[in-house]
Design a protein around this motif. Structure first.
Motif, short mmCIF file in Angstrom:
data_model
loop_
_atom_site.label_atom_id
_atom_site.label_comp_id
_atom_site.label_asym_id
_atom_site.label_seq_id
_atom_site.Cartn_x
_atom_site.Cartn_y
_atom_site.Cartn_z
N CYS A 160 0.82 -1.21 0.00
CA CYS A 160 0.00 0.00 0.00
C CYS A 160 0.86 1.26 0.00
O CYS A 160 0.56 2.22 -0.70
CB CYS A 160 -0.90 0.03 1.22
N ILE A 161 1.90 1.25 0.83
CA ILE A 161 2.79 2.42 0.89
C ILE A 161 3.43 2.66 -0.48
O ILE A 161 3.51 3.80 -0.94
CB ILE A 161 3.88 2.23 1.97
N ALA A 162 3.85 1.58 -1.13
CA ALA A 162 4.49 1.71 -2.45
C ALA A 162 3.53 2.24 -3.50
O ALA A 162 3.91 3.01 -4.38
CB ALA A 162 5.06 0.35 -2.88
N GLU A 163 2.23 1.86 -3.39
CA GLU A 163 1.28 2.15 -4.47
C GLU A 163 0.43 3.40 -4.24
O GLU A 163 -0.23 3.87 -5.16
CB GLU A 163 0.35 0.94 -4.67
N ASN A 164 0.40 3.94 -3.01
CA ASN A 164 -0.48 5.07 -2.71
C ASN A 164 0.30 6.27 -2.19
O ASN A 164 1.38 6.13 -1.63
CB ASN A 164 -1.52 4.66 -1.66
N THR A 165 -0.29 7.46 -2.37
CA THR A 165 0.35 8.68 -1.88
C THR A 165 0.21 8.80 -0.36
O THR A 165 1.15 9.19 0.33
CB THR A 165 -0.28 9.93 -2.56
N ILE A 166 -0.97 8.44 0.16
CA ILE A 166 -1.19 8.48 1.62
C ILE A 166 -1.65 7.09 2.07
O ILE A 166 -2.60 6.53 1.53
CB ILE A 166 -2.24 9.54 2.01
N ASP B 292 8.72 16.85 -2.24
CA ASP B 292 9.82 15.87 -2.38
C ASP B 292 10.18 15.22 -1.05
O ASP B 292 11.37 15.05 -0.74
CB ASP B 292 11.07 16.55 -2.98
N SER B 293 9.17 14.86 -0.28
CA SER B 293 9.42 14.34 1.07
C SER B 293 8.64 13.06 1.33
O SER B 293 7.57 12.84 0.76
CB SER B 293 9.00 15.37 2.13
N PHE B 294 9.21 12.23 2.19
CA PHE B 294 8.51 11.05 2.71
C PHE B 294 8.20 11.39 4.16
O PHE B 294 9.10 11.51 4.98
CB PHE B 294 9.40 9.81 2.61
N ILE B 295 6.91 11.56 4.47
CA ILE B 295 6.51 12.09 5.78
C ILE B 295 5.77 11.00 6.55
O ILE B 295 4.82 10.40 6.03
CB ILE B 295 5.59 13.32 5.60
N ILE B 296 6.20 10.75 7.77
CA ILE B 296 5.56 9.74 8.62
C ILE B 296 5.01 10.42 9.87
O ILE B 296 5.75 11.09 10.59
CB ILE B 296 6.55 8.63 9.02
N LEU C 273 0.82 18.17 2.65
CA LEU C 273 1.30 17.35 1.52
C LEU C 273 1.66 18.22 0.32
O LEU C 273 0.85 19.02 -0.15
CB LEU C 273 0.21 16.34 1.13
N GLY C 274 2.89 18.05 -0.16
CA GLY C 274 3.35 18.80 -1.34
C GLY C 274 3.53 17.88 -2.54
O GLY C 274 3.17 16.70 -2.50
N PHE C 275 4.11 18.44 -3.62
CA PHE C 275 4.32 17.65 -4.84
C PHE C 275 5.42 16.61 -4.62
O PHE C 275 6.39 16.85 -3.91
CB PHE C 275 4.69 18.58 -6.00
N ASN C 276 5.23 15.45 -5.29
CA ASN C 276 6.20 14.34 -5.23
C ASN C 276 6.49 13.92 -3.78
O ASN C 276 7.63 13.62 -3.43
CB ASN C 276 7.51 14.71 -5.94
N SER C 277 5.46 13.92 -2.96
CA SER C 277 5.63 13.50 -1.56
C SER C 277 4.73 12.30 -1.26
O SER C 277 3.77 12.02 -1.99
CB SER C 277 5.29 14.65 -0.61
#
Length: 322
Positions: A121-127, A226-230, A249-253
Motif C-alpha cells: 500500500c505504501i508503495a502504491e499510494n500517496t497516503i 519531495d518528502s517522505f513524511i511519517i 502534503l506537497g508535490f512528489n511526496s
C-alpha cells in the motif's frame, strides 16, 4: 498415525530443529505430536489431524529455509496460526524481497501477510494509514520504506513527526529545554532511523536537512515537497491537527500515518483525528487504510495474548454498559 518427510540437506535439518531442538519442540507442543529425525528423514507421529497440520507446518518451514530465510519463534508461530485456520496456501507469499537493508547489513522484510499488504500500500499510494496494536511494525516498516525511497532518490527528505501528547505525564516536569522535553516522545523514531542508517549517517543527514524528526506542532504553516513524511502515534492527534498535517502534503511526496486507536491519550475525551480521518477519507482515491490484527504482532508471543485479553475485556465492558 505416522508420516515421513524427506530432507535433502543436513544443514536444512539443523536449521529446522534450531538450537536445542527448540523449533521442533514448539511444533510438538502445539500439535501433541512426536518428531524424530533420522538421517535424511523426519518421522511425525500422533493423531491423524494433528500429524497432518504438523507436516504442513514443517513443509512450509523447509520452504522458507530453501529460500534462505532464517526461522524465528515469531515466524514459526505465525506459520502454525495460518495452518490452524486453513490458510497454509498463503504462507509462501511471505518469502519476499527485502524492502531495506539496515546499517548492519540485516534485511528488513514483512513478517506477516498484514505487513506485506501494508508495504504494498505504501508503495502504491500517496497516503497510507496503518492502524493496529503495538508490535505490528507500523512505524518500523514505514521508516524502512522511507529510507528505501530516499536511497533511491525518489524523495529528498524524510520527515518523521509525532504529537507530543502526555500519556499521564506532564511535559513541564521534565528537565531541560523544549527539545530535550520532546525528545522522549520521538525516541522510537530515532531508534528506527539509527537502525536503518547507523548513528553517524543519521547525524550527517540531519545536519544537511535531509532528515527531520520533530513534534507535530512544528509542521504548521509548511508545505512539504519531495518528502517522505511519517506521522506516528496519530491516535493522539485532534481533528484539527490531523487536517493541518494532511494539508502539508506537497508535490512528489508520500505520507504514512500510523496509530493504535485502542491507546488514545487525548485529554477530556477529545475525538481522535485518526479515527475521524479514516471515515472522512475512505472514498478518496490514492489514500488507503490498512488495519493490523494481533496476528501481525512480531514481538514476544505474549504480546499477542495480552492484546487479545484486553480486547475481550473491552468488549465485555462495552456489553455491560449496554
Amino acid at each position: 498415525m505416522e508420516q515421513i518427510i524427506s530432507i535433502d540437506r543436513m544443514e536444512h535439518a539443523v536449521a529446522l530443529f534450531g538450537s536445542f531442538d527448540e523449533n521442533i519442540k514448539m511444533i510438538e507442543n502445539e500439535y501433541g505430536v512426536h518428531v524424530i529425525g533420522r538421517d535424511s528423514e523426519l518421522k511425525i507421529s500422533g493423531e491423524a489431524e494433528n500429524v497432518s497440520k504438523a507436516v504442513k507446518v514443517i513443509d512450509n518451514l523447509l520452504g522458507f529455509i530453501n529460500k534462505g530465510e532464517n526461522l524465528s519463534e515469531q515466524n514459526i508461530r505465525y506459520c502454525m496460526s495460518l495452518v490452524n485456520e486453513g490458510s497454509e496456501e498463503k504462507i509462501q507469499e511471505l518469502s519476499t524481497d527485502c524492502i531495506c537493508i539496515t546499517s548492519k547489513g540485516k534485511p528488513v522484510k514483512p513478517k506477516t501477510l498484514g505487513q506485506k499488504r501494508y508495504c504494498k500500500c505504501i508503495a502504491e499510494n500517496t497516503i497510507t494509514i496503518g492502524v493496529g496494536p503495538a508490535g505490528t511494525g507500523k512505524t518500523y516498516l514505514a521508516v524502512a520504506m522511507a529510507v528505501t525511497a530516499f536511497r533511491a532518490k525518489q524523495v529528498n527528505r524524510i520527515i518523521l513527526t509525532r504529537p507530543a501528547v502526555e500519556a499521564g505525564e506532564k511535559l513541564g516536569f521534565l528537565p531541560g529545554d523544549l527539545q530535550s522535553k520532546v525528545d522522549p516522545y520521538l525516541r522510537p523514531l530515532y531508534d528506527a532511523l539509527f537502525d536503518m542508517l547507523g548513528a553517524e549517517t543519521y547525524h550527517r543527514y540531519v545536519e544537511r536537512g535531509n532528515i527531520e524528526v520533530a513534534p507535530l506542532a512544528y509542521m504548521r504553516g509548511r508545505t512539504l515537497d519531495d518528502s517522505f513524511i511519517i506521522l506516528d502515534e496519530a491516535q493522539n492527534t485532534t481533528r484539527e491537527q490531523m487536517k493541518m498535517f494532511l494539508t502539508r502534503l506537497g508535490f512528489n511526496s508520500k505520507m504514512v500515518i500510523t496509530g493504535d486507536i485502542t491507546q488514545i491519550d487525548l485529554p477530556g475525551g477529545a475525538k481522535s483525528g485518526l479515527v475521524d480521518c479514516i471515515k472522512v477519507l475512505k472514498d478518496i482515491k490514492d489514500i488507503k487504510s490498512i488495519t493490523f490484527s494481533e496476528k501481525d504482532v512480531v514481538r514476544h508471543h505474549l504480546v499477542q495474548d495480552i492484546i487479545k485479553a484486553y480486547a475481550k475485556t473491552g468488549e465485555r465492558r462495552k456489553n455491560d454498559r449496554k
